[in-house]
Design a protein around this motif. Structure first.
Motif, short mmCIF file in Angstrom:
data_model
loop_
_atom_site.label_atom_id
_atom_site.label_comp_id
_atom_site.label_asym_id
_atom_site.label_seq_id
_atom_site.Cartn_x
_atom_site.Cartn_y
_atom_site.Cartn_z
N ARG A 1 0.84 -1.20 0.00
CA ARG A 1 0.00 0.00 0.00
C ARG A 1 0.88 1.26 0.00
O ARG A 1 1.78 1.39 0.84
CB ARG A 1 -0.92 -0.03 1.20
N PHE A 2 0.60 2.11 -0.94
CA PHE A 2 1.28 3.40 -1.07
C PHE A 2 0.25 4.49 -0.78
O PHE A 2 -0.57 4.83 -1.65
CB PHE A 2 1.85 3.58 -2.47
N ASP A 3 0.25 5.02 0.42
CA ASP A 3 -0.76 6.00 0.82
C ASP A 3 -2.15 5.41 0.57
O ASP A 3 -2.50 4.39 1.13
CB ASP A 3 -0.55 7.32 0.08
N ASP A 4 -2.94 6.03 -0.32
CA ASP A 4 -4.29 5.57 -0.56
C ASP A 4 -4.40 4.63 -1.75
O ASP A 4 -5.49 4.28 -2.19
CB ASP A 4 -5.23 6.76 -0.75
N ARG A 5 -3.27 4.22 -2.30
CA ARG A 5 -3.28 3.28 -3.42
C ARG A 5 -2.51 2.01 -3.03
O ARG A 5 -1.68 2.02 -2.12
CB ARG A 5 -2.63 3.91 -4.65
#
Length: 557
Positions: free
Chosen positions: A347-351
């Motif tokens: 997970r990269f922040d909200d993605r």
């Protein structure tokens, strides 16, 4: 804790003990006299007071001072028994030592002397002395698939027979004292006769046997069970049994370890604490400090890489393959043996992007390499290589190996698009494992085939996940399961040996279908099959203690 070896042996006691007398007379009748025989110094002595019932017409008297017993036989022969020196004198001067003993103020006559002077034979066993004029006669044998019936010329007592298994795995019954009708046919059986005994044997694919007596007929039937216990070890938190059993007419030996899951914590251990390498299983166990060990799942023997799902200490080290089942250990202390959907996300922040491989040398959309992976990382054009430590990207660009304390995430151009084309050093990255059980998994090892699911044997559909060479060959097997009552069970079945041939997939289903499992599956088998309890190898590995990439351990809480 205690180790119990279940071995039958004859104990020659110098302490006297009472047993029954069974008398087979000339008219084909059987009479039983309870506690009529005393055994002392490995010799049997019969109560004098019942001799009149055994020998018709015998006259027994004692001297006025109770110093001598006189027996006058129907033939007129006189036998004198001295109470003082325990010597018997037969008419014409023949003498016998140890001819009697006196117990509870009663005279008991040596059984060997009694047989000699009455022209009878005798057979002594632990529970009874059998005195006979004519032995039993086997009149018929009916050998069927699910039973063997043996009919004699008189009513059968349990003292007349012994049931056992030969070294070649045949079921055998020894009858004594007995002879066989010379005109009797016994197809499919092997019959051996000797002095006073008849041995009847047949090949039967029964794990164990039970018997029933109906008058003159002895009926043997296959018994559902684990087999004969040849070794036991019991403790407050586990039971270990080694069974000898049969399937398809072939013998196998099974180490069966049943554990209280509330008393143990289970862990996954790696060879030399890394991915891609082998270590002797006992060395891995020794470093772990655990009390119990069983071998792990399948592995690629070219690169020594574990195949399929692998989780250790909550960290994912390998992802599932081909929809196979696994054994799972949860943070709450539960153990599952089942198939389970696994989704692993970066997970990269909200993605996020779904990780498609972990510690895999093959190209994938998104592959994670952990610092346990000691092989070189493959380089692919246009792929992005992100080194991650403490939840953040610390470098961007190809690296050939994973540094200690970090991970490397390799993203294809298409997977990169899912999180935006721009990833920079310092960006936060978290790893998230989702599963269809909704529990936090602390450990897991993939295996298969499944044998029992939801208390029912699997269908033939299970074969779709494995090759025929894995399923249909008799081989050593390692299994893990959870019983309906909650116990966790580790099992190793020896194979590739004359003393134990192993089992096929079909034979495992047939054998374990009624053994109380909620779930049961195989791990790697063959030469990998090994079990250790308290520092001792319990089974007989076909090629010695194996070197493996992964083992499963159990430690007392």
């Amino acid at each position: 804790m205690r180790r119990i070896f279940v071995i039958c042996f004859l104990f020659l006691s110098f302490v006297s003990s009472a047993k029954n007398l069974i008398y087979l007379d000339e008219r084909g009748q059987t009479r039983v006299f309870t506690d009529a025989v005393v055994t002392e110094r490995s010799m049997d002595f019969v109560k004098l007071e019942i001799i009149g019932e055994l020998i018709r017409g015998v006259v027994v008297s004692q001297s006025l001072r109770q110093e001598e017993t006189i027996m006058i036989l129907p033939s007129g022969i006189i036998v004198s028994l001295s109470h003082e020196n325990q010597r018997a004198t037969v008419e014409f001067g023949s003498e016998f030592e140890n001819s009697l003993i006196i117990k509870d103020d009663k005279v008991h006559v040596n059984a060997e002397l009694l047989a000699a002077i009455t022209d009878k034979s005798f057979f002594s066993e632990s529970e009874a002395l059998i005195l006979y004029s004519q032995p039993l006669t086997v009149k018929s044998i009916d050998n069927r698939q699910d039973s063997i019936s043996i009919t004699l010329d008189r009513d059968i007592l349990p003292d007349f027979f012994t049931i056992w298994w030969t070294g070649s795995g045949s079921l055998a019954v020894t009858l004594r004292p007995a002879k066989i009708d010379p005109f009797l046919a016994y197809d499919g059986m092997t019959v051996t006769t000797g002095r006073g005994f008849v041995k009847i044997s047949a090949e039967k694919p029964w794990p164990d046997v039970e018997y029933e007596i109906k008058g003159r007929t002895l009926i043997l039937r296959g018994k559902s069970g684990m087999g004969r216990t040849i070794q036991q070890e019991t403790s407050f938190d586990f039971d270990l049994n080694i069974f000898e059993s049969y399937a398809g007419g072939q013998k196998f030996t099974m180490s069966f370890l049943e554990m209280n899951s509330a008393k143990f914590s289970f862990e996954i251990e790696l060879a030399n604490d890394r991915i891609s390498g082998l270590e002797k299983a006992t060395d891995t166990l020794r470093r772990s400090g655990a009390q119990i060990m069983i071998n792990g799942g399948y592995f690629d023997q070219n690169q020594n890489l574990p195949i399929g799902l692998l989780v250790r200490n909550g960290e994912v080290l390998g992802l599932p393959t081909l929809g196979r089942p696994a054994i799972y250990f949860t943070e709450e202390g539960r153990v599952h043996v089942s198939r389970m959907d696994i989704i692993y996300l970066a997970r990269f922040d909200d993605r996020f992007v779904q990780i498609t491989g972990v510690n895999s040398p093959y190209r994938g959309e998104a592959v994670l390499y952990t610092d346990e992976y000691r092989n070189g990382i493959p380089e692919f054009d246009d792929f992005v290589y992100l080194s991650i430590r403490d939840g953040r990207i610390i470098s961007k660009g190809f690296v050939s190996r994973v540094e200690k304390g970090s991970d490397v995430l390799v993203l294809s151009p298409s997977s990169l698009q899912k999180i935006s084309d721009s990833v920079s050093v310092g960006r936060a990255v978290s790893l998230e494992l989702l599963n269809s059980y909704g529990e936090r998994i602390t450990g897991a090892v993939e295996g298969g085939p499944m044998i029992i699911h939801n208390s029912r044997p699997v269908t033939d559909y299970e074969r779709n996940y494995y090759s025929a060479s894995l399923l249909d060959v008799r081989a050593p097997r390692t299994l893990v399961g959870v019983k309906v009552t909650g116990e966790v069970v580790f099992i190793v079945i020896d194979g590739y040996q004359q003393s134990s041939y192993g089992l096929t997939f079909k034979e495992m289903i047939e054998f374990f279908k009624d053994k109380g499992f909620f779930s049961l599956m195989c791990l790697d088998g063959g030469k990998s099959s090994v079990m250790s309890v308290n520092g001792e190898i319990i089974n007989s590995p076909s090629s010695g203690v194996p070197s493996l990439p992964v083992i499963i351990t159990g430690s007392r809480k």
